[in-house]
Design a protein around this motif. Structure first.
Motif, PDB file in Angstrom:
ATOM      1  N   CYS A 140      44.587  41.745  11.743  1.00  0.00           N
ATOM      2  CA  CYS A 140      43.941  41.891  10.431  1.00  0.00           C
ATOM      3  C   CYS A 140      42.957  43.057  10.467  1.00  0.00           C
ATOM      4  O   CYS A 140      42.471  43.450  11.518  1.00  0.00           O
ATOM      5  CB  CYS A 140      43.221  40.577  10.117  1.00  0.00           C
ATOM      6  SG  CYS A 140      42.267  40.553   8.592  1.00  0.00           S
ATOM      7  N   SER A 156      39.958  42.963   9.681  1.00  0.00           N
ATOM      8  CA  SER A 156      38.685  42.511  10.273  1.00  0.00           C
ATOM      9  C   SER A 156      38.699  42.679  11.786  1.00  0.00           C
ATOM     10  O   SER A 156      37.665  42.934  12.398  1.00  0.00           O
ATOM     11  CB  SER A 156      38.412  41.043   9.954  1.00  0.00           C
ATOM     12  OG  SER A 156      38.596  40.789   8.609  1.00  0.00           O
ATOM     13  N   HIS A 209      42.085  35.990  14.549  1.00  0.00           N
ATOM     14  CA  HIS A 209      41.525  34.874  13.762  1.00  0.00           C
ATOM     15  C   HIS A 209      42.535  34.359  12.741  1.00  0.00           C
ATOM     16  O   HIS A 209      42.189  33.601  11.858  1.00  0.00           O
ATOM     17  CB  HIS A 209      40.242  35.322  13.062  1.00  0.00           C
ATOM     18  CG  HIS A 209      40.456  36.509  12.155  1.00  0.00           C
ATOM     19  ND1 HIS A 209      40.459  37.805  12.641  1.00  0.00           N
ATOM     20  CD2 HIS A 209      40.704  36.597  10.831  1.00  0.00           C
ATOM     21  CE1 HIS A 209      40.695  38.634  11.629  1.00  0.00           C
ATOM     22  NE2 HIS A 209      40.860  37.931  10.518  1.00  0.00           N
ATOM     23  N   CYS A 240      43.784  33.829   7.239  1.00  0.00           N
ATOM     24  CA  CYS A 240      42.803  34.778   6.678  1.00  0.00           C
ATOM     25  C   CYS A 240      43.284  35.388   5.368  1.00  0.00           C
ATOM     26  O   CYS A 240      42.776  35.077   4.305  1.00  0.00           O
ATOM     27  CB  CYS A 240      42.480  35.859   7.705  1.00  0.00           C
ATOM     28  SG  CYS A 240      41.395  37.158   7.102  1.00  0.00           S
TER      29      CYS A 240
END
Ligand SMILES: [Zn+2]
Ligand SMILES: [Zn+2]
Length: 344
Positions: free
Chosen positions: A38, A40, A60, A146
């Protein structure tokens, strides 16, 4: 177990053989089946994420099978689960109000404790997790940690998008494409914006109503296409040019949702507050999704109302993670990468 560890910002992750994690008393250890890569994670990799420090195992956005369950866990060995990236405490005032994604005491695997760029991941507080529905692949389900969940909450929990409204989505990476597909499934008309024509063509091929190649004229083009402006606009990148295009493309009383994460060098930015004032606009910030929204989202997917599989561009190995992170430095092709091979 094999894990990809951040040892130095902007350098290849270190593939290491580490001890398997201990099982939390209130949670589980998952054998990672799939883990998305991702933006992030990229923020952490370049050193601009406020929480991510060297030594971190990222990842995550994961789906895995329970291989150990603590004495107070709700799930059992053999269950296949998805997890929101925010593991809420369940007892603070925010949790009690149903706003678990704003929990005052968050556990964050992949950001401040070991994540799922590894063969195994420890997940405390398994009351946040959800069972993988029959027929949904773990690879597609990884996004339910996510990007897909964040988009679902942005549209349904924050902006209250209605069927028949116009939704504009600025940036068609993983989270933007998720928002576009979910918005369409909710009955909205959707216009997407990107700097990469191939991503716009990809979105149009999936039934998205309109696409705009980003320019100085983006907001005006959206106002033209939507007959006066979008009702809801999602900003999915976290940078000034798209934030302002998102605000300026709205009709009067429109709702801007800040989904992209302004962080590091874009944490502070000039925003067209005159447009907010003149347009009587609403600005929403959003991050994550309270886990009680899983059944509504999973119901949309399992009933066939929305197919999230076009989100997945490629399945990669753990050792490919560094190259995938580096790709976020520039314009990306359509779709996201998911790690599904943790043995190499
Ligand atoms: Zn809480
Ligand atoms: Zn993410």
């Amino acid at each position: 177990m094999r894990a990809a560890v951040l040892r130095e910002y902007n350098a290849p992750l270190s593939i290491e053989d580490l001890p398997e994690p201990d099982c939390p008393s209130d949670g589980v250890v998952l054998r990672t089946i799939a883990c998305g890569i991702c933006r992030s994670d990229w923020h952490g990799w370049v050193g601009e994420h406020p929480r991510v420090k060297p030594g971190q195992i990222g990842g995550h956005e994961y789906c895995g099978e329970v291989v150990a369950a603590g004495p107070n866990a709700q799930f059992a060995v053999g269950d296949t689960l998805v997890a929101p990236f925010i593991l809420a405490c369940g007892t603070c005032p925010q949790c009690r109000a149903g706003q678990q994604n704003t929990c005052f005491d968050q556990r964050l695997p992949g950001f401040i404790e070991p994540g799922a760029f590894a063969e195994y991941v420890a997940v405390p507080r398994d009351h946040n997790l959800a069972r993988l529905p029959e027929g949904l692949s773990a690879t597609v389900a990884a996004g339910l940690g996510c990007r897909v969940t964040t988009s679902w909450h942005a549209l349904t929990g924050r902006a209250a998008l209605q069927a028949g409204e116009w939704l504009a989505v600025h940036g068609t990476g993983g989270i933007g494409l998720s928002a576009a597909l979910l918005g369409r499934a909710l009955g909205a008309n959707v216009v997407v914006v990107d700097v990469v024509q191939e991503k716009l063509d990809h979105a149009l091929s999936l039934g998205i109503d309109a696409a705009v190649l980003a320019s100085d004229d983006t907001a005006a083009q959206i106002k033209e296409i939507t007959g006066g402006g979008a009702h809801v606009s999602v900003e999915a990148l976290g940078i000034p040019v798209t934030v302002n295009a998102s605000i300026r493309c709205l009709r009067v009383l429109g709702r801007h949702v800040q989904v992209g994460m302004p962080v590091g060098h874009t944490a502070q930015m000039d925003v067209d507050m005159s447009a907010v004032y003149q347009g009587n606009l609403a600005l929403y910030g959003t991050r994550g999704m309270p886990s009680w929204r899983y059944p509504s989202l999973l119901g949309m997917i399992t009933s066939g109302k929305v197919d999230m599989s076009p989100l997945i561009a490629r399945e990669v190995a753990l050792s490919d993670t560094s190259a995938e992170l580096a790709a976020f430095n520039g314009p990306m092709p359509p779709g996201v990468a998911v790690i599904t091979d943790f043995t190499r």
